[in-house]
Enzyme design. Structure first.
Site, PDB file in Angstrom:
ATOM      1  N   GLU A  98      22.638  28.045  42.579  1.00 14.44           N
ATOM      2  CA  GLU A  98      23.254  27.836  43.901  1.00 14.44           C
ATOM      3  C   GLU A  98      22.432  28.497  45.003  1.00 14.44           C
ATOM      4  O   GLU A  98      22.933  29.358  45.727  1.00 14.44           O
ATOM      5  CB  GLU A  98      24.650  28.473  43.926  1.00 14.44           C
ATOM      6  CG  GLU A  98      25.597  28.001  42.858  1.00 14.44           C
ATOM      7  CD  GLU A  98      26.852  28.881  42.767  1.00 14.44           C
ATOM      8  OE1 GLU A  98      26.835  30.031  43.254  1.00 14.44           O
ATOM      9  OE2 GLU A  98      27.843  28.400  42.207  1.00 14.44           O
ATOM     10  N   PRO A  99      21.176  28.137  45.167  1.00 12.28           N
ATOM     11  CA  PRO A  99      20.381  28.791  46.215  1.00 12.28           C
ATOM     12  C   PRO A  99      20.775  28.292  47.605  1.00 12.28           C
ATOM     13  O   PRO A  99      21.059  27.111  47.797  1.00 12.28           O
ATOM     14  CB  PRO A  99      18.943  28.367  45.890  1.00 12.28           C
ATOM     15  CG  PRO A  99      19.085  27.079  45.142  1.00 12.28           C
ATOM     16  CD  PRO A  99      20.403  27.130  44.432  1.00 12.28           C
ATOM     17  N   ARG A 133      19.763  30.581  50.939  1.00 12.22           N
ATOM     18  CA  ARG A 133      18.760  31.143  51.841  1.00 12.22           C
ATOM     19  C   ARG A 133      17.344  30.646  51.556  1.00 12.22           C
ATOM     20  O   ARG A 133      16.580  30.349  52.469  1.00 12.22           O
ATOM     21  CB  ARG A 133      18.789  32.674  51.720  1.00 12.22           C
ATOM     22  CG  ARG A 133      17.982  33.408  52.753  1.00 12.22           C
ATOM     23  CD  ARG A 133      17.917  34.895  52.426  1.00 12.22           C
ATOM     24  NE  ARG A 133      19.207  35.494  52.160  1.00 12.22           N
ATOM     25  CZ  ARG A 133      19.967  36.089  53.088  1.00 12.22           C
ATOM     26  NH1 ARG A 133      19.551  36.192  54.320  1.00 12.22           N
ATOM     27  NH2 ARG A 133      21.143  36.606  52.760  1.00 12.22           N
ATOM     28  N   TYR A 177      23.324  42.925  59.971  1.00  9.36           N
ATOM     29  CA  TYR A 177      22.622  43.397  58.762  1.00  9.36           C
ATOM     30  C   TYR A 177      21.347  44.170  59.086  1.00  9.36           C
ATOM     31  O   TYR A 177      20.511  44.357  58.193  1.00  9.36           O
ATOM     32  CB  TYR A 177      22.206  42.212  57.883  1.00  9.36           C
ATOM     33  CG  TYR A 177      23.281  41.202  57.546  1.00  9.36           C
ATOM     34  CD1 TYR A 177      24.361  41.541  56.735  1.00  9.36           C
ATOM     35  CD2 TYR A 177      23.171  39.894  57.998  1.00  9.36           C
ATOM     36  CE1 TYR A 177      25.306  40.587  56.409  1.00  9.36           C
ATOM     37  CE2 TYR A 177      24.116  38.935  57.670  1.00  9.36           C
ATOM     38  CZ  TYR A 177      25.189  39.293  56.875  1.00  9.36           C
ATOM     39  OH  TYR A 177      26.123  38.352  56.545  1.00  9.36           O
ATOM     40  N   CYS A 221      27.266  41.936  76.804  1.00  5.82           N
ATOM     41  CA  CYS A 221      27.587  43.294  77.216  1.00  5.82           C
ATOM     42  C   CYS A 221      27.883  44.196  76.022  1.00  5.82           C
ATOM     43  O   CYS A 221      29.012  44.675  75.858  1.00  5.82           O
ATOM     44  CB  CYS A 221      28.798  43.273  78.141  1.00  5.82           C
ATOM     45  SG  CYS A 221      28.670  41.983  79.351  1.00  5.82           S
TER      46      CYS A 221
HETATM   47  C1  PLP Z   1      26.290  33.115  49.178  1.00  6.22           C
HETATM   48  C2  PLP Z   1      26.368  32.539  47.828  1.00  6.22           C
HETATM   49  C3  PLP Z   1      25.283  31.809  47.311  1.00  6.22           C
HETATM   50  C4  PLP Z   1      23.975  31.638  48.053  1.00  6.22           C
HETATM   51  O1  PLP Z   1      23.250  32.822  48.178  1.00  6.22           O
HETATM   52  P1  PLP Z   1      21.772  32.781  48.791  1.00  6.22           P
HETATM   53  O2  PLP Z   1      21.386  34.189  48.891  1.00  6.22           O
HETATM   54  O3  PLP Z   1      21.861  32.117  50.116  1.00  6.22           O
HETATM   55  O4  PLP Z   1      20.908  32.015  47.837  1.00  6.22           O
HETATM   56  C5  PLP Z   1      25.441  31.227  46.079  1.00  6.22           C
HETATM   57  N1  PLP Z   1      26.591  31.358  45.361  1.00  6.22           N
HETATM   58  C6  PLP Z   1      27.643  32.063  45.821  1.00  6.22           C
HETATM   59  C7  PLP Z   1      28.871  32.166  45.001  1.00  6.22           C
HETATM   60  C8  PLP Z   1      27.560  32.674  47.070  1.00  6.22           C
HETATM   61  O5  PLP Z   1      28.601  33.389  47.514  1.00  6.22           O
END
Ligand code: PLP
Length: 421
Positions: free
Chosen positions: A275-276, A278, A318, A346
């Site tokens: 699940e990438p 970023r 962050y 502001c």
């Molecule tokens: C945020 C998240 C991701 C994606 O993370 P990245 O750092 O953007 O790759 C994948 N799976 C779950 C469950 C998340 O909460």
């Protein structure tokens, strides 16, 4: 690698001049590169070749429907964390059997929405959620395919706000209790256990935490199988980091990450999901802003730009670093000055960078914040009544506005004055 390079002294997005977009769309705006998005998706897809797999784009990192359609058409599945994201994925034409539903707080309405519209699986994060999902599925005369998200108690060595796999984090169930929880899931008639899910955090710059987590998942797979569960799918989460500063050590490549996955879980014969977010979207986007004033403070120069923390909150939230580059290429060897780059809001938190070395810039100069594709537009707000800024997608020599800038009227007319006033 991305497709935002100087050509003839002008910063380009693929073959489109960024100054040209600014002239047509106005500043500030986000711009995304089709070639970069597709390239990054393909790196992951190729990294898992030879294994039965699905790369599910983490919609929360960049949720514009045009971007989802681009990736969905290229073969990506989607990882969603809310009913809204689920509907965005569907609006982009992604079929339900390629959508994974993650998140610790799914409501009954969200479960119903996904069960009716079609879903690949729910990644369940707690026992109470399991019971509710089973009830909702039974009420619809169906069965919900699930994995249970386990918390492997691994230190992802990332920023505390985006670490999710330590035992003190709110995510998943402790891996030590997994067998018990799977036994309970197997008894719920509205659920069908199909696999295991893990996600340990975001912006990871080393592979070792992934290795430790996946090794624990492999062990658990064997245990659960011996307990009689049919474990056929492993969702290994997202989290691979990106280089934010150009002179930084580069994080591991998707290819190395894919090789690690094969080593740690390849022998189990499971279908693999990742699940990438970023890494696909982060370096595929820029935030483009214009200098309003250059102000001399007592001991520093402030570059006041027309983008602010409501448009890009990562530095305030962050302490994130974004490379900032002028849209007109600086002359080689020109003297650089330290600037505090700030927005008009502001709050002192509305600071993008302190003492950043940049060539001398005048009012009306355009600057681009790099690595602003992920967790950027999606986190924007209208704080200070600054309308959400547009998103633009470039493809070769064409570009299109994929979310228009609301007018002040649009923004104000969302409020209503009660009749009694
Ligand atoms: C945020 C998240 C991701 C994606 O993370 P990245 O750092 O953007 O790759 C994948 N799976 C779950 C469950 C998340 O909460």
């Amino acid at each position: 690698m991305d497709h935002f390079l100087y050509r003839d002294g002008q910063l380009m997005a693929e073959d489109v001049n960024i100054a040209e977009i600014a002239a047509q769309v106005g500043t500030p705006f986000y711009v995304y590169s089709t070639a970069t998005l597709l390239r990054h998706f393909k790196l992951f897809d190729d990294a898992l070749s030879g294994m039965d797999h699905l790369v599910c784009f983490a919609v929360k990192s960049l949720s514009n429907v045009a971007v989802l359609k681009l990736l969905g058409d290229a073969g990506a599945g989607m990882d969603v964390v809310s009913g809204g994201e689920y509907l965005r994925a569907k609006a982009a034409g992604v079929s339900g059997d390629k959508i994974v539903f993650s998140g610790i707080g799914k409501t009954r309405e969200e479960m119903r929405l996904a069960l009716e519209g079609g879903i690949r699986q729910f990644n369940v994060e707690s026992e109470p959620e399991m019971e509710v999902l089973s009830q909702v599925a039974l009420s619809l005369n169906t069965v919900a395919p699930i994995t249970v998200r386990v918390n492997p108690d691994v230190d992802a060595k990332t920023h505390a706000k985006i670490s999710t796999g330590k035992k003190e984090d709110k995510f998943g169930i402790p891996i030590s209790r997994a067998r018990e929880v799977y036994a309970m899931a197997a008894k719920l008639r509205g659920l069908k256990v199909i696999g295991i899910d893990v996600h340990i955090g975001s912006q990871l710059t080393e592979l070792e935490p992934f290795r430790l987590a996946y090794r624990k998942v492999a062990e658990l797979t064997e245990q659960l199988r011996s307990d009689g569960h049919d474990i056929t799918r492993l969702d290994l989460g997202g989290g691979l980091g990106i280089p934010y500063a150009r002179d930084n050590n580069a994080p591991p490549l998707p290819r190395e990450y894919g090789a690690l996955i094969k080593e740690e879980v390849g022998h189990l014969g499971c279908e693999i999901e990742i699940e990438p977010g970023r890494l696909i979207s982060g370096n595929a986007g820029l935030l483009v802003a214009k200098v309003i004033y250059v102000k001399s403070g007592e001991d520093r120069e402030f570059l006041i730009v027309d983008a602010a923390m409501n448009d890009l909150i990562r530095p305030a939230m962050y302490d994130a670093w974004h490379d900032i580059v002028p849209v007109i290429e600086p002359v080689a060897g020109v003297d650089q000055t330290p600037y505090d780059v700030v927005g008009p809001i502001c709050e002192s938190g509305d600071t993008f960078a302190k003492g950043r070395m940049l060539p001398p810039l005048d009012p009306d100069a355009l600057v681009a914040f790099r690595s602003a594709g992920a967790y950027s537009a999606v986190m924007s707000s209208e704080y200070n009544s600054r309308p959400l800024i547009p998103e633009v997608l470039v493809n070769g020599d064409q570009f299109a506005v994929i979310r228009r800038r609301p007018t002040f009227e649009d923004m104000i007319n969302r409020d209503t004055i009660p009749e009694w006033m």
